[in-house]
Design a protein around this motif. Structure first.
Motif, short mmCIF file in Angstrom:
data_model
loop_
_atom_site.label_atom_id
_atom_site.label_comp_id
_atom_site.label_asym_id
_atom_site.label_seq_id
_atom_site.Cartn_x
_atom_site.Cartn_y
_atom_site.Cartn_z
N VAL A 1 0.84 -1.20 0.00
CA VAL A 1 0.00 0.00 0.00
C VAL A 1 0.88 1.25 0.00
O VAL A 1 0.64 2.20 -0.75
CB VAL A 1 -0.96 0.00 1.21
CG1 VAL A 1 -1.67 1.32 1.35
CG2 VAL A 1 -1.96 -1.13 1.08
N SER B 1 2.58 1.72 -3.43
CA SER B 1 1.60 2.17 -4.42
C SER B 1 1.30 3.65 -4.26
O SER B 1 1.27 4.41 -5.22
CB SER B 1 0.32 1.35 -4.30
OG SER B 1 -0.68 1.86 -5.13
N THR C 1 -7.98 3.13 -8.59
CA THR C 1 -7.33 2.73 -7.34
C THR C 1 -8.36 2.66 -6.23
O THR C 1 -8.34 1.74 -5.41
CB THR C 1 -6.21 3.72 -6.98
OG1 THR C 1 -5.26 3.74 -8.04
CG2 THR C 1 -5.52 3.32 -5.69
N LYS D 1 -10.30 -0.43 -6.12
CA LYS D 1 -9.47 -1.60 -5.80
C LYS D 1 -9.31 -2.53 -6.99
O LYS D 1 -9.54 -3.73 -6.92
CB LYS D 1 -10.01 -2.34 -4.59
CG LYS D 1 -10.00 -1.47 -3.35
CD LYS D 1 -10.33 -2.24 -2.13
CE LYS D 1 -10.25 -1.27 -0.95
NZ LYS D 1 -10.39 -1.92 0.30
N LYS E 1 -7.12 -4.55 -9.65
CA LYS E 1 -5.82 -5.22 -9.60
C LYS E 1 -4.89 -4.71 -10.71
O LYS E 1 -3.72 -4.53 -10.49
CB LYS E 1 -5.99 -6.73 -9.74
CG LYS E 1 -6.56 -7.38 -8.51
CD LYS E 1 -6.63 -8.88 -8.70
CE LYS E 1 -7.19 -9.56 -7.47
NZ LYS E 1 -7.29 -11.01 -7.66
N PHE F 1 -10.76 -7.34 -9.70
CA PHE F 1 -10.86 -6.47 -8.53
C PHE F 1 -10.39 -7.23 -7.30
O PHE F 1 -10.58 -8.44 -7.19
CB PHE F 1 -12.31 -6.00 -8.32
CG PHE F 1 -12.83 -5.18 -9.46
CD1 PHE F 1 -12.71 -3.81 -9.44
CD2 PHE F 1 -13.43 -5.77 -10.56
CE1 PHE F 1 -13.19 -3.04 -10.49
CE2 PHE F 1 -13.90 -5.02 -11.62
CZ PHE F 1 -13.78 -3.64 -11.57
N GLU F 2 -9.78 -6.49 -6.37
CA GLU F 2 -9.35 -7.10 -5.11
C GLU F 2 -10.59 -7.41 -4.29
O GLU F 2 -11.49 -6.59 -4.18
CB GLU F 2 -8.44 -6.14 -4.34
CG GLU F 2 -7.11 -5.91 -5.03
CD GLU F 2 -6.23 -4.96 -4.25
OE1 GLU F 2 -6.53 -4.65 -3.09
OE2 GLU F 2 -5.24 -4.52 -4.84
N GLU G 1 -12.54 -7.92 -0.92
CA GLU G 1 -12.44 -7.37 0.42
C GLU G 1 -12.74 -8.48 1.43
O GLU G 1 -13.81 -9.07 1.43
CB GLU G 1 -13.43 -6.22 0.61
CG GLU G 1 -13.09 -5.02 -0.23
CD GLU G 1 -14.00 -3.84 0.04
OE1 GLU G 1 -14.61 -3.79 1.12
OE2 GLU G 1 -14.11 -3.00 -0.85
#
Length: 188
Positions: free
Chosen positions: A26, A29, A107, A110, A112, A151-152, A154
């Motif tokens: 994090v 980035s 961003t 989220k 990838k 997408f990440e 959660e």
């Protein structure tokens, strides 16, 4: 947050390593994006300086030579070039602002791989309005449904289980499950 604070919370070294690795991603980035913004700001300042220098040159030339027709034509040509350069610069600045806002929004969603998502988006329908992008949310929601792997996900972090040392049952054993107590009972 540092390792000592995590250790004080009762996390194991393995858990601390995982937390620090995730935190490092994090931070890196965010640092990359901050570097990008600084670069864009310096470019913007350079362009503004160039435009101011051109305008000053044109004003100086027009004051020095008002009667000469050739120089007046040259000044007019330079003014036209300056207008064209100003329009090109404005277009570049708008493109940079759009790209920055899009990267920021991706961003925040989220994503990838922002390059892969950009290829799937219909850029003609996305418009920059101030600092918001209109038409992006609908497309992102559609992609989250159809291509959720981009997408990440959660996930809620798991809480560590802390076990007190000693007898975890609190001494409420009946003695039936203890082989030593069973042997001792035979002799009593």
């Amino acid at each position: 947050m540092n390792r000592e604070e995590l250790k004080a919370l009762g996390l194991t070294d393995e858990q601390i390593d995982k937390v620090m690795a995730a935190h490092g991603k994090v931070v890196n980035s965010t640092k990359d994006k901050a570097d990008k913004v600084e670069g864009l700001e310096s470019q913007l300042e350079d362009y503004k300086t160039q435009l101011a220098d051109r305008d000053t040159q044109l004003d100086d030339l027009s004051k020095q030579v008002k009667d000469n027709a050739d120089l007046t034509a040259e000044i007019d040509r330079l003014k036209d070039e300056n207008k064209t350069a100003t329009a090109d610069l404005q277009k570049k600045l708008e493109t940079q602002a759009f790209d920055f806002a899009l990267d920021k929004a991706l961003t925040g969603a989220k994503v990838k791989n922002s390059k892969a998502i950009r290829g799937l988006l219909d850029m003609d329908t996305i418009k920059l309005d101030g600092e918001t992008l209109k038409g992006l949310d609908d497309q992102l929601n559609g992609l989250k449904e159809s291509d959720s792997y981009l997408f990440e996900q959660e996930t809620e972090p798991t809480k560590p289980t802390i076990v007190n040392p000693g007898n975890p049952n609190g001494g409420t054993s009946t003695g039936d499950d203890d082989p030593f107590a069973a042997k001792l009972a035979k002799y009593n």
